[in-house]
Design a protein around this motif. Structure first.
Motif, PDB file in Angstrom:
ATOM      1  N   ARG A 155       0.837  -1.195   0.000  1.00  0.00           N
ATOM      2  CA  ARG A 155       0.000   0.000   0.000  1.00  0.00           C
ATOM      3  C   ARG A 155       0.876   1.252   0.000  1.00  0.00           C
ATOM      4  N   VAL A 156       0.356   2.316  -0.602  1.00  0.00           N
ATOM      5  CA  VAL A 156       1.070   3.597  -0.614  1.00  0.00           C
ATOM      6  C   VAL A 156       0.153   4.669  -0.048  1.00  0.00           C
ATOM      7  N   CYS A 161      -5.423  12.862   0.149  1.00  0.00           N
ATOM      8  CA  CYS A 161      -5.504  13.323   1.544  1.00  0.00           C
ATOM      9  C   CYS A 161      -4.158  13.279   2.255  1.00  0.00           C
ATOM     10  N   GLN A 162      -3.098  12.896   1.527  1.00  0.00           N
ATOM     11  CA  GLN A 162      -1.752  12.795   2.091  1.00  0.00           C
ATOM     12  C   GLN A 162      -1.694  11.853   3.298  1.00  0.00           C
ATOM     13  N   GLY A 163      -2.504  10.800   3.228  1.00  0.00           N
ATOM     14  CA  GLY A 163      -2.448   9.790   4.273  1.00  0.00           C
ATOM     15  C   GLY A 163      -3.316  10.068   5.478  1.00  0.00           C
ATOM     16  N   ARG A 164      -3.999  11.225   5.494  1.00  0.00           N
ATOM     17  CA  ARG A 164      -4.815  11.547   6.662  1.00  0.00           C
ATOM     18  C   ARG A 164      -6.166  10.839   6.660  1.00  0.00           C
ATOM     19  N   THR A 186      -9.087   5.535   4.544  1.00  0.00           N
ATOM     20  CA  THR A 186      -7.998   4.707   5.072  1.00  0.00           C
ATOM     21  C   THR A 186      -6.659   5.420   5.039  1.00  0.00           C
ATOM     22  N   GLY A 187      -6.531   6.419   4.178  1.00  0.00           N
ATOM     23  CA  GLY A 187      -5.256   7.124   4.046  1.00  0.00           C
ATOM     24  C   GLY A 187      -4.251   6.393   3.174  1.00  0.00           C
ATOM     25  N   GLN A 188      -4.649   5.228   2.644  1.00  0.00           N
ATOM     26  CA  GLN A 188      -3.725   4.426   1.845  1.00  0.00           C
ATOM     27  C   GLN A 188      -4.416   3.931   0.576  1.00  0.00           C
TER      28      GLN A 188
END
Length: 365
Positions: A155-156, A161-164, A186-188
């Motif tokens: 996952r990246v 959302c830049q992972g938020r 999920t942020g990913q």
């Protein structure tokens, strides 16, 4: 230009206040002046803005150090306060209270519970049994071990959302947040979805499970098999499996709680003279004595021949209901005998008392 108040004064804490004291002070002010609790109040809006700005500085060790040394001017020379910092402040302190969340990381969740309808025979419900059932349920994908990623990939971080897991929009001073649609919070993101589960991380399987059914169960009893439901999400525990029992009717016995009922047919001669009759039980037939003059509807009580109680050591009872069969057709010899009996009964004072012989005479007419 309006002179800003001292941040320590705004929060009402001393300059030596620690992070927890600052946090408690800000929470109290934010609860009091939050716009959701003070609609159309410009004063409350300004106080909320002021308190949020103060806490944004004093909760950050680097910014607090600059402020302690150089005051407001030191912050303005170093870029001031970034409004993007506030979503994290709100989420950390209030979570779902005001509908904000600082991070959208997916959390572990329990799997769904399952229900299975199981029909069993009457005797199995009475004495207990073991059954094997086929349960369709979800489990972690074997190919990707539940990650949803094709083996060799990972996952990246979501670029939206830049992972938020949350995306923010600015409306004046206030920052509004919503779940990121691209990563579903999920942020990913999965770059290469697993070919087996298509990125879901779960697969549908059929499992055989043994169910131990205790003696004395009845229709409507629900048995819980812990951890036999669907797989959890993001490492969460499995759900439970509930087995709902349905008991088939018996051709002979009727059940009322722990007691059983059945019918026993006897002829008029047995009822009048008394006899020994065979009474069915779950363990086999038993011979019992019928007293002379037994009426239709009488009951024979067989103690301890009923159903075991689920939460007790003793069994219920068996009630055998006596039914006297009146012959519909008589042979000439039988008719002659009954006519002789009828003549004798007419002279018998007890024939008019509504007793057995009176009922017998009425039934033969």
């Amino acid at each position: 230009m309006v002179q800003k108040r001292d941040y320590y004064e705004v929060l009402g804490v001393s300059r030596g206040a620690n992070a927890d004291e600052c946090k408690r002070a800000y929470r109290k002010l934010a609860m009091k002046y939050h716009p959701d609790r003070n609609p159309d109040s410009s004063t409350a809006e300004e106080r909320f803005k002021e308190a949020s700005e103060a806490y944004g500085v004093l909760s950050d060790p680097e910014k607090r150090s600059l402020y302690d040394q150089y005051g407001h001017e030191g912050l303005s020379r170093n870029g001031g306060i970034n409004v993007d910092d506030f979503p994290d402040i709100f989420g950390d302190l209030f979570g779902d209270l005001f509908g904000t969340r600082s991070r959208g990381r997916s959390r572990a969740r329990s799997g769904e519970d399952l229900q299975y309808q199981l029909e069993i025979d009457f005797e199995d419900a009475v004495f207990g049994c073991s059954k094997e059932i086929q349960v369709p349920r979800t489990e972690s994908c074997e190919r990707c071990d539940g990650s949803g990623c094709e083996p060799g990939s990972r996952r990246v971080r979501c670029g939206t959302c830049q992972g938020r897991g949350q995306v923010y929009s600015q409306q004046g001073f206030f920052t509004m947040s919503r779940t990121c649609a691209r990563c579903s919070g999920t942020g990913q993101m999965i770059q290469q979805p697993c070919h087996s589960c298509r990125g879901n991380g779960l697969q549908q399987v059929q499992r055989t499970r043994k169910v131990d059914i205790p003696a004395g169960v009845d229709t409507g009893i629900r048995m819980r098999l812990s951890g036999e439901g669907n797989a959890g999400i993001n490492g969460g525990p499995r759900g439970d499996l509930y087995v709902l029992l349905s008991v088939r009717e018996h051709s002979v016995f009727r059940r009322e709680d722990a007691d059983l009922h059945c019918d026993v047919q006897i002829n008029v001669a047995q009822a009048a003279l008394g006899s020994k009759v065979s009474v069915p039980t779950l363990e086999g037939d038993e011979v019992h004595t019928i007293k002379p003059g037994t009426q239709s509807g009488a009951r024979l009580l067989l103690r301890g021949k009923g159903v075991p109680r689920l939460r007790g050591s003793r069994r219920g009872d068996l009630y055998a209901h006596v039914e006297v069969e009146i012959p519909r057709k008589l042979s000439p010899e039988q008719r002659k005998l009954f006519e002789q009996l009828e003549h004798q009964l007419e002279t018998d004072a007890g024939a008019t008392d509504g007793g057995f012989f009176g009922k017998l005479r009425d039934g033969l007419r």
